[in-house]
Design a protein around this motif. Structure first.
Motif, PDB file in Angstrom:
ATOM      1  N   GLY A 336      17.897  45.183   3.121  1.00 35.70           N
ATOM      2  CA  GLY A 336      18.706  44.000   3.400  1.00 35.70           C
ATOM      3  C   GLY A 336      18.631  43.070   2.215  1.00 35.70           C
ATOM      4  O   GLY A 336      17.533  42.798   1.712  1.00 35.70           O
ATOM      5  N   SER A 337      19.795  42.619   1.747  1.00 39.52           N
ATOM      6  CA  SER A 337      19.842  41.745   0.568  1.00 39.52           C
ATOM      7  C   SER A 337      20.060  40.283   0.921  1.00 39.52           C
ATOM      8  O   SER A 337      19.940  39.422   0.057  1.00 39.52           O
ATOM      9  N   GLY A 338      20.428  40.014   2.174  1.00 35.36           N
ATOM     10  CA  GLY A 338      20.562  38.633   2.607  1.00 35.36           C
ATOM     11  C   GLY A 338      21.570  37.823   1.823  1.00 35.36           C
ATOM     12  O   GLY A 338      21.332  36.652   1.538  1.00 35.36           O
ATOM     13  N   ASN A 339      22.716  38.411   1.473  1.00 33.33           N
ATOM     14  CA  ASN A 339      23.706  37.698   0.653  1.00 33.33           C
ATOM     15  C   ASN A 339      24.188  36.406   1.277  1.00 33.33           C
ATOM     16  O   ASN A 339      24.505  35.452   0.572  1.00 33.33           O
ATOM     17  N   THR A 340      24.269  36.364   2.607  1.00 35.22           N
ATOM     18  CA  THR A 340      24.920  35.255   3.304  1.00 35.22           C
ATOM     19  C   THR A 340      23.904  34.373   4.003  1.00 35.22           C
ATOM     20  O   THR A 340      23.132  34.851   4.841  1.00 35.22           O
ATOM     21  N   SER A 341      23.918  33.086   3.684  1.00 33.46           N
ATOM     22  CA  SER A 341      23.012  32.119   4.305  1.00 33.46           C
ATOM     23  C   SER A 341      23.816  31.146   5.165  1.00 33.46           C
ATOM     24  O   SER A 341      24.438  30.212   4.652  1.00 33.46           O
ATOM     25  N   PRO A 342      23.840  31.342   6.486  1.00 33.85           N
ATOM     26  CA  PRO A 342      24.537  30.396   7.364  1.00 33.85           C
ATOM     27  C   PRO A 342      23.914  29.005   7.271  1.00 33.85           C
ATOM     28  O   PRO A 342      22.719  28.861   6.991  1.00 33.85           O
ATOM     29  N   THR A 343      24.718  27.990   7.500  1.00 34.28           N
ATOM     30  CA  THR A 343      24.244  26.608   7.401  1.00 34.28           C
ATOM     31  C   THR A 343      23.723  26.085   8.738  1.00 34.28           C
ATOM     32  O   THR A 343      24.043  26.620   9.808  1.00 34.28           O
ATOM     33  N   GLN A 344      22.956  25.008   8.644  1.00 33.41           N
ATOM     34  CA  GLN A 344      22.509  24.333   9.851  1.00 33.41           C
ATOM     35  C   GLN A 344      23.702  23.773  10.619  1.00 33.41           C
ATOM     36  O   GLN A 344      23.680  23.688  11.860  1.00 33.41           O
ATOM     37  N   GLU A 345      24.756  23.398   9.901  1.00 34.58           N
ATOM     38  CA  GLU A 345      25.958  22.873  10.561  1.00 34.58           C
ATOM     39  C   GLU A 345      26.556  23.908  11.510  1.00 34.58           C
ATOM     40  O   GLU A 345      26.965  23.577  12.635  1.00 34.58           O
ATOM     41  N   LEU A 346      26.625  25.171  11.063  1.00 33.76           N
ATOM     42  CA  LEU A 346      27.131  26.222  11.951  1.00 33.76           C
ATOM     43  C   LEU A 346      26.168  26.444  13.105  1.00 33.76           C
ATOM     44  O   LEU A 346      26.595  26.572  14.266  1.00 33.76           O
ATOM     45  N   VAL A 347      24.872  26.490  12.827  1.00 36.87           N
ATOM     46  CA  VAL A 347      23.878  26.701  13.881  1.00 36.87           C
ATOM     47  C   VAL A 347      24.005  25.629  14.960  1.00 36.87           C
ATOM     48  O   VAL A 347      23.974  25.919  16.158  1.00 36.87           O
ATOM     49  N   ASN A 348      24.170  24.384  14.536  1.00 40.81           N
ATOM     50  CA  ASN A 348      24.274  23.289  15.504  1.00 40.81           C
ATOM     51  C   ASN A 348      25.541  23.345  16.336  1.00 40.81           C
ATOM     52  O   ASN A 348      25.624  22.728  17.410  1.00 40.81           O
ATOM     53  N   ALA A 349      26.563  24.070  15.856  1.00 43.52           N
ATOM     54  CA  ALA A 349      27.834  24.135  16.574  1.00 43.52           C
ATOM     55  C   ALA A 349      27.738  24.973  17.843  1.00 43.52           C
ATOM     56  O   ALA A 349      28.541  24.790  18.771  1.00 43.52           O
ATOM     57  N   PHE A 350      26.768  25.889  17.913  1.00 45.81           N
ATOM     58  CA  PHE A 350      26.628  26.737  19.096  1.00 45.81           C
ATOM     59  C   PHE A 350      25.973  25.943  20.219  1.00 45.81           C
ATOM     60  O   PHE A 350      24.898  25.360  20.035  1.00 45.81           O
ATOM     61  N   PRO A 351      26.576  25.934  21.401  1.00 48.34           N
ATOM     62  CA  PRO A 351      25.976  25.209  22.523  1.00 48.34           C
ATOM     63  C   PRO A 351      24.829  25.998  23.139  1.00 48.34           C
ATOM     64  O   PRO A 351      24.443  27.066  22.642  1.00 48.34           O
ATOM     65  N   MET A 352      24.309  25.478  24.228  1.00 47.19           N
ATOM     66  CA  MET A 352      23.329  26.204  25.015  1.00 47.19           C
ATOM     67  C   MET A 352      24.060  27.163  25.950  1.00 47.19           C
ATOM     68  O   MET A 352      25.285  27.115  26.088  1.00 47.19           O
ATOM     69  N   GLN A 353      23.318  28.012  26.631  1.00 51.45           N
ATOM     70  CA  GLN A 353      23.958  28.981  27.515  1.00 51.45           C
ATOM     71  C   GLN A 353      24.639  28.305  28.691  1.00 51.45           C
ATOM     72  O   GLN A 353      25.559  28.884  29.298  1.00 51.45           O
ATOM     73  N   ASN A 354      24.263  27.093  29.016  1.00 52.26           N
ATOM     74  CA  ASN A 354      24.966  26.352  30.055  1.00 52.26           C
ATOM     75  C   ASN A 354      26.254  25.720  29.538  1.00 52.26           C
ATOM     76  O   ASN A 354      26.951  25.036  30.276  1.00 52.26           O
ATOM     77  N   GLY A 355      26.553  25.953  28.250  1.00 51.42           N
ATOM     78  CA  GLY A 355      27.801  25.480  27.680  1.00 51.42           C
ATOM     79  C   GLY A 355      27.746  24.082  27.117  1.00 51.42           C
ATOM     80  O   GLY A 355      28.709  23.645  26.475  1.00 51.42           O
ATOM     81  N   LEU A 356      26.642  23.368  27.328  1.00 50.04           N
ATOM     82  CA  LEU A 356      26.533  22.004  26.835  1.00 50.04           C
ATOM     83  C   LEU A 356      26.100  21.999  25.379  1.00 50.04           C
ATOM     84  O   LEU A 356      25.270  22.818  24.960  1.00 50.04           O
ATOM     85  N   PRO A 357      26.632  21.084  24.573  1.00 50.90           N
ATOM     86  CA  PRO A 357      26.220  21.012  23.163  1.00 50.90           C
ATOM     87  C   PRO A 357      24.753  20.630  23.048  1.00 50.90           C
ATOM     88  O   PRO A 357      24.184  19.981  23.930  1.00 50.90           O
ATOM     89  N   VAL A 358      24.147  21.028  21.935  1.00 47.53           N
ATOM     90  CA  VAL A 358      22.715  20.760  21.751  1.00 47.53           C
ATOM     91  C   VAL A 358      22.435  19.268  21.663  1.00 47.53           C
ATOM     92  O   VAL A 358      21.278  18.843  21.836  1.00 47.53           O
ATOM     93  N   THR A 359      23.444  18.470  21.410  1.00 43.35           N
ATOM     94  CA  THR A 359      23.268  17.015  21.343  1.00 43.35           C
ATOM     95  C   THR A 359      23.271  16.354  22.714  1.00 43.35           C
ATOM     96  O   THR A 359      22.952  15.165  22.831  1.00 43.35           O
ATOM     97  N   ASP A 360      23.606  17.096  23.757  1.00 39.95           N
ATOM     98  CA  ASP A 360      23.655  16.554  25.114  1.00 39.95           C
ATOM     99  C   ASP A 360      22.248  16.573  25.706  1.00 39.95           C
ATOM    100  O   ASP A 360      21.627  17.646  25.795  1.00 39.95           O
ATOM    101  N   PRO A 361      21.711  15.437  26.134  1.00 36.16           N
ATOM    102  CA  PRO A 361      20.349  15.408  26.698  1.00 36.16           C
ATOM    103  C   PRO A 361      20.184  16.320  27.907  1.00 36.16           C
ATOM    104  O   PRO A 361      19.065  16.758  28.205  1.00 36.16           O
ATOM    105  N   ALA A 362      21.289  16.633  28.585  1.00 41.61           N
ATOM    106  CA  ALA A 362      21.207  17.493  29.767  1.00 41.61           C
ATOM    107  C   ALA A 362      21.269  18.974  29.426  1.00 41.61           C
ATOM    108  O   ALA A 362      21.202  19.824  30.321  1.00 41.61           O
ATOM    109  N   SER A 363      21.386  19.310  28.153  1.00 39.87           N
ATOM    110  CA  SER A 363      21.592  20.710  27.764  1.00 39.87           C
ATOM    111  C   SER A 363      20.350  21.573  27.892  1.00 39.87           C
ATOM    112  O   SER A 363      20.442  22.797  28.010  1.00 39.87           O
TER     113      SER A 363
END
Length: 587
Positions: A336-363
């Motif tokens: 594995g050469s690891g050419n691609t480094s995803p950003t924290q911005e993309l990581v933060n875009a994924f919600p929790m499995q309940n569908g709520l964004p990670v910024t929601d205190p209820a998530s």
């Protein structure tokens, strides 16, 4: 499928004759003429079909195609892990390009270089080569008495001609979304003796042309689904999907009412018209009403199962482990050469499995366990299908991206610069000891795109989003594995405003289509690139303390976006030699 891939790589000599790619001497080159290709005595159409394969081959396979990176590494979703001063995606994302030094790996106007894929196929890069070769085929296939046809009376020659027209329309779409209005050549094949000082056509004329071509050919193409050796071919659904994709582009803010040069018809419409959104919505609904496509039940297998009904149009690739070896995390024996480094911005875009964004205190999101390795409340399953993070399962082990860990050893070895690796498109190797070959097809259009096109377009014409908008997001989130919740809203807030729904749709595009060459163009067509790309790209430094980890934000790249970057520059050589070729603003 394998049969088609072999043909792409070995029967390109005919396309090469007039398209400028390498000649494969399967028979003496001096005997290869237009009459040989389009032979009035060839009832099987062998040579003509080979020429058509060559036109299909100009469609790009997006896997690591931009100088061995994904195009999304030039967006806010990732950066290249590679170092040096000549990384195409880094040059683009830091505005280190000009009209005479635009990276050849993403310059599909001039076509002076061969394919930038890891293994060059010798196929011309330029979409103009695709237009030219399609025109050659369109103009000459009529003399070939090839037998057979469709049940509706379409002859095989007419079918192939329509496939070439589809490909030509697709090449124009790729040019228009990069450059705005481009010259429309019709069916003419220009040669060296012709006067070539052609002007650019208006953006509106280009959109109308692509749409009219899709309408004209859709009933003379194969009906989907098409499986096995023919699953790469253009179908009625593909033509209709290209129409919807084109109309959505035309309705988007960059071209519809927010033209970067307000009075310039080359760079977009000079007025706003809400009906453009209506047309886009209807075109997407027409694809939905075919009932030919559906969402694949397993998200990861959209990219692995070749005949699944979510695929609308693909560029086939070989069965291989190239995706893993180019992008997989370092430190594993399998490679594995690891050419691609995803950003924290993309990581933060994924919600929790309940569908709520990670910024929601209820998530249920915990900053101390951001990837939900230990938490009962997990992330959106698309997160683990898209991103390798510290603690992710892989190859009968776990990915270690903490400082000094197996996959971030902090040596001279190329490795992640963000604390993350790309997981998408790879095989099911979490519990395997090594990699094994799997499909590396590139999906140009898939059914999930149609659902989001419909939702986006309908949201722009409704005073407030109605059920027809919510339903498309529900379908995508249900397939992803997000919990429906007590209200059956899959984490989406009820009664959203149009602006709130617009933000939700844009985020759904981002997480559903990460690394599929959507985000790069989406932030342009939405005209938000000057906001999101003028902020530093960030990642995480994970520090291990015994059995605990701390997660420290880090800046990994300072990106720059100027207004002129919304469109590509017309190559300097084209403008210099053609007084009628107007340059895009700011270049």
């Amino acid at each position: 499928m394998k049969n088609y891939i072999n043909k792409i790589s070995t029967i390109l000599l005919i396309a090469a004759i007039l398209g400028g790619c390498k000649k494969y001497e399967q028979f003496p080159v001096d005997k290869v003429t237009g009459n040989y290709v389009f032979d009035p005595l060839d009832s099987a159409g062998v040579n003509a079909q080979s020429f058509l394969y060559g036109v299909y081959a100009i469609v790009k396979n997006g896997h690591n195609r931009v100088g061995n990176d994904y195009l999304d590494a030039a967006s806010d979703d990732a950066v290249s892990s590679r170092t040096g001063g000549n990384i195409p995606v880094t040059l683009i994302t830091t505005n280190a390009v000009t009209s005479f030094s635009f990276p050849g790996a993403e310059n599909f106007w001039e076509g002076t270089s061969l394919s930038q894929a890891p293994t060059s196929s010798g196929v011309p890069d330029a979409f103009w080569a695709g237009v030219r070769n399609a025109n050659i085929f369109i103009n000459n296939i009529g003399v070939v008495p090839v037998k057979g046809g469709l049940s509706n009376g379409t002859t095989t020659a007419q079918l192939w001609r329509s496939e070439a027209r589809f490909l030509r329309a697709y090449f124009y779409f790729e040019l228009v979304r990069r450059y705005g209005g481009v010259p429309l050549l019709g069916n003419k094949v220009y040669d060296i003796s012709d006067k070539l000082d052609l002007p650019r056509s208006n953006f509106a004329d280009c959109i109308n042309y692509i749409v009219s071509e899709c309408d004209a050919i859709k009933d003379s193409l194969l009906m989907a689904p098409v499986a096995d050796a023919d699953n790469y071919r253009a179908t009625r659904g593909a033509a209709m999907a290209l129409k919807a994709k084109t109309l959505l582009l035309a309705a988007s803010p960059l071209f519809n009412g927010d033209n970067i040069d307000k009075a310039n018809p080359l760079t977009g419409y000079t007025d706003y018209d809400v009906n453009r959104w209506t047309l886009a919505a209807q075109a997407a609904k027409d694809v939905m009403d075919l009932n030919a496509y559906s969402l694949n039940p397993v998200f990861t297998h959209i990219f692995l199962d070749q005949n699944n009904r979510e695929r609308i149009f693909i560029r086939p690739g070989n069965n291989s482990t190239n995706i893993e070896t180019n992008n997989g995390p370092v430190g594993f024996q399998a490679g594995g050469s690891g050419n691609t480094s995803p950003t924290q911005e993309l990581v933060n875009a994924f919600p929790m499995q309940n569908g709520l964004p990670v910024t929601d205190p209820a998530s249920g999101y915990l900053a101390s366990d951001p990837y939900s390795v230990l938490s009962a409340v997990k992330r959106d399953p698309r997160f683990t299908a898209t991103i390798f993070y510290n603690g992710a399962n892989w190859l009968n082990s776990t990915v270690q991206t903490y400082e000094g860990g197996q996959s971030k050893p902090n040596t001279s070895l190329q490795q992640t610069v963000s604390g993350f690796y790309m997981r998408k498109f790879m095989g099911d190797f979490e519990s395997a000891g090594t990699y094994s070959n799997h499909s590396s097809d590139w999906i140009v259009m898939r059914y999930a795109e149609i659902l989001l096109e419909y939702a986006e377009a309908r949201n722009e014409v409704e005073a407030a989003p109605q059920a027809d908008v919510y339903d498309q997001l529900y379908a995508l989130r249900a397939r992803a594995g997000i919990d429906a919740g007590a209200g059956g809203n899959y984490g989406l807030a009820p009664n959203m405003t149009q602006a709130e729904m617009r933000a939700a749709i844009q985020n759904e595009w981002r997480i559903e289509f990460a690394f599929e060459e959507h985000r790069y163009f989406d932030i342009r067509r939405w005209k938000i690139a000057e906001t999101v790309m003028n902020q530093p790209r960030t990642g995480v430094s994970v520090v291990k303390n015994g059995n605990f980890y701390t997660y420290n934000p880090i800046t990994i790249l300072n990106t720059v976006f100027k207004k002129n970057q919304y469109l590509y520059p017309i190559p300097y050589n084209e403008v210099a030699k053609n007084p009628n070729m107007k340059q895009n603003p700011g270049w």
